[in-house]
Design an enzyme around this catalytic site. Structure first.
Site, PDB file in Angstrom:
ATOM      1  N   GLY A   1       3.501   4.893   3.841  1.00  0.00           N
ATOM      2  CA  GLY A   1       4.259   4.580   3.234  1.00  0.00           C
ATOM      3  C   GLY A   1       5.232   4.814   2.729  1.00  0.00           C
ATOM      4  O   GLY A   1       6.931   4.097   2.440  1.00  0.00           O
TER       5      GLY A   1
ATOM      6  N   LYS B   1      -5.213   0.757   3.562  1.00  0.00           N
ATOM      7  CA  LYS B   1      -6.204   0.947   3.823  1.00  0.00           C
ATOM      8  C   LYS B   1      -7.433   1.038   4.693  1.00  0.00           C
ATOM      9  O   LYS B   1      -7.066  -0.573   4.242  1.00  0.00           O
ATOM     10  CB  LYS B   1      -7.652   2.245   2.932  1.00  0.00           C
ATOM     11  CG  LYS B   1      -7.129   2.792   2.203  1.00  0.00           C
ATOM     12  CD  LYS B   1      -6.750   4.107   2.760  1.00  0.00           C
ATOM     13  CE  LYS B   1      -6.797   5.626   2.255  1.00  0.00           C
ATOM     14  NZ  LYS B   1      -6.389   6.804   3.009  1.00  0.00           N
TER      15      LYS B   1
ATOM     16  N   SER C   1      -5.860  12.739   6.319  1.00  0.00           N
ATOM     17  CA  SER C   1      -6.345  11.776   4.905  1.00  0.00           C
ATOM     18  C   SER C   1      -7.560  11.280   4.746  1.00  0.00           C
ATOM     19  O   SER C   1      -7.565  11.862   3.693  1.00  0.00           O
ATOM     20  CB  SER C   1      -5.686  10.548   5.392  1.00  0.00           C
ATOM     21  OG  SER C   1      -6.811   9.915   6.369  1.00  0.00           O
TER      22      SER C   1
ATOM     23  N   LYS D   1      -4.464   8.250  19.303  1.00  0.00           N
ATOM     24  CA  LYS D   1      -4.511   8.284  17.572  1.00  0.00           C
ATOM     25  C   LYS D   1      -4.973   8.452  16.735  1.00  0.00           C
ATOM     26  O   LYS D   1      -6.581   9.288  16.798  1.00  0.00           O
ATOM     27  CB  LYS D   1      -3.033   7.296  16.614  1.00  0.00           C
ATOM     28  CG  LYS D   1      -3.558   8.204  15.487  1.00  0.00           C
ATOM     29  CD  LYS D   1      -2.234   9.230  15.051  1.00  0.00           C
ATOM     30  CE  LYS D   1      -2.276   9.255  13.371  1.00  0.00           C
ATOM     31  NZ  LYS D   1      -1.817   8.030  12.750  1.00  0.00           N
TER      32      LYS D   1
ATOM     33  N   GLY E   1       0.816  -1.576  -0.352  1.00  0.00           N
ATOM     34  CA  GLY E   1       0.099   0.109   0.119  1.00  0.00           C
ATOM     35  C   GLY E   1       1.157   1.375  -0.155  1.00  0.00           C
ATOM     36  O   GLY E   1       0.784   2.102   1.146  1.00  0.00           O
TER      37      GLY E   1
END
Length: 297
Positions: A12, A76, A248, A178, A7
């Site tokens: 990444g 995702k 995001s 988070k 991904g």
């Protein structure tokens, strides 16, 4: 060390680029437009400190991850099981798979489809894909990793590559912290299409964020979670350290792509209902993001 990214998007690619620029072999599994750019021009990593193009290998096929000693798993959340099942046959039994994903349960879900060691990682980084094969770093870049076989070697390699990394026995608390930060900002940034710094200047928005956070903390308490840090100070820190960052979720909606909102505010709503709690602010922003998503279908 051979490192694979499953991904290869903004998150990444940032960490892969940091590892590749100090000599680690990196293989990226990503979307066709990025794969073509990676293979023809390399991975462009643009930060405030440097702007470099780094040689990497890339493919749309998970088989390119064969022989990897470390996998950064960055798909995702809705694609976790599918991507994990595609990846697992190509990995050695002792390959460490680090889940660098939003949400609190992706590592657990990965373990249902992979025999390899899986560790959750909490990510604090502001990045975007600024074009095919081009990742732009806006700020931060820390990782908190769950203890697992191979975690220490992975953490040492990341630290040596300039990525602040720690191993924590309370990764669940870190993941929930988070999650709360994502619930505070992601949907609002997406709905308004504003970065965090501009977002909090909106009339009433700090109060909405406070309500979102209050609901999340109540759900975390009901779940028996020990949060890893002071939530309110962490919420303030996001604006201070990432003022120009779009969430995001905002980036997904801007591109007409499905978001992870079901695993963020939607998750809080579901867990609140399971505990007999109400989460009206989270319900509202979740519903609005889903409504915006439906326009792109």
């Amino acid at each position: 060390m051979k490192v694979a990214v499953m991904g290869a998007g903004a998150v990444g690619c940032y960490f892969a680029g940091m590892l590749a620029r100090v000599g680690h072999q990196v293989a990226l599994v990503g979307r066709p437009q990025h794969v073509e750019a990676f293979n023809t021009r390399g991975l462009r990593l643009e930060t405030k400190a440097f702007d470099e193009t780094i040689a990497v290998k890339a493919s749309t096929d998970a088989a390119i991850a064969a022989d990897a000693e470390l996998v950064l798993f960055c798909v995702k959340s809705p694609d976790t099981e599918t991507a994990g099942a595609q990846l697992a046959p190509h990995l050695a039994p002792d390959t460490l798979v680090l889940s660098l994903q939003n949400g609190t349960d992706n590592a657990e879900r990965l373990r249902t489809v992979m025999a390899q060691p899986v560790a959750a990682a909490v990510v604090y980084v502001a990045t975007e894909m600024a074009g095919p094969g081009h990742v732009k770093h806006h700020g931060r870049g820390e990782l908190v990793i769950e203890p697992a076989a191979g975690s220490r070697d992975a953490a040492d390699a990341l630290v040596a590559a300039g990525v602040p990394t720690e191993i924590s026995d309370n990764v669940r608390g870190e993941l929930w912290l988070k999650l709360i930060l994502n619930c505070a900002y992601n949907a609002l940034s997406a709905i308004a299409q504003l970065p965090y710094g501009k977002l909090v200047e909106g009339p009433g928005i700090p109060e909405v964020i406070a309500q979102l956070v209050t609901e999340c903390k109540a759900v975390a308490a009901a779940e028996g979670v020990t949060l890893a840090d002071d939530v309110d100070s962490a919420v303030r820190k996001i604006v201070q350290t990432m003022p120009g960052q779009f969430s995001s979720t905002a980036q997904d909606l801007a591109r007409g792509k499905p978001s992870e909102i079901d695993h963020l505010n939607g998750f809080i709503v579901a867990r609140a209902q399971a505990h007999g709690l109400s989460a009206p602010a989270n319900l509202t922003v979740h519903a609005l993001v889903k409504l915006i998503e439906s326009k792109a279908q």
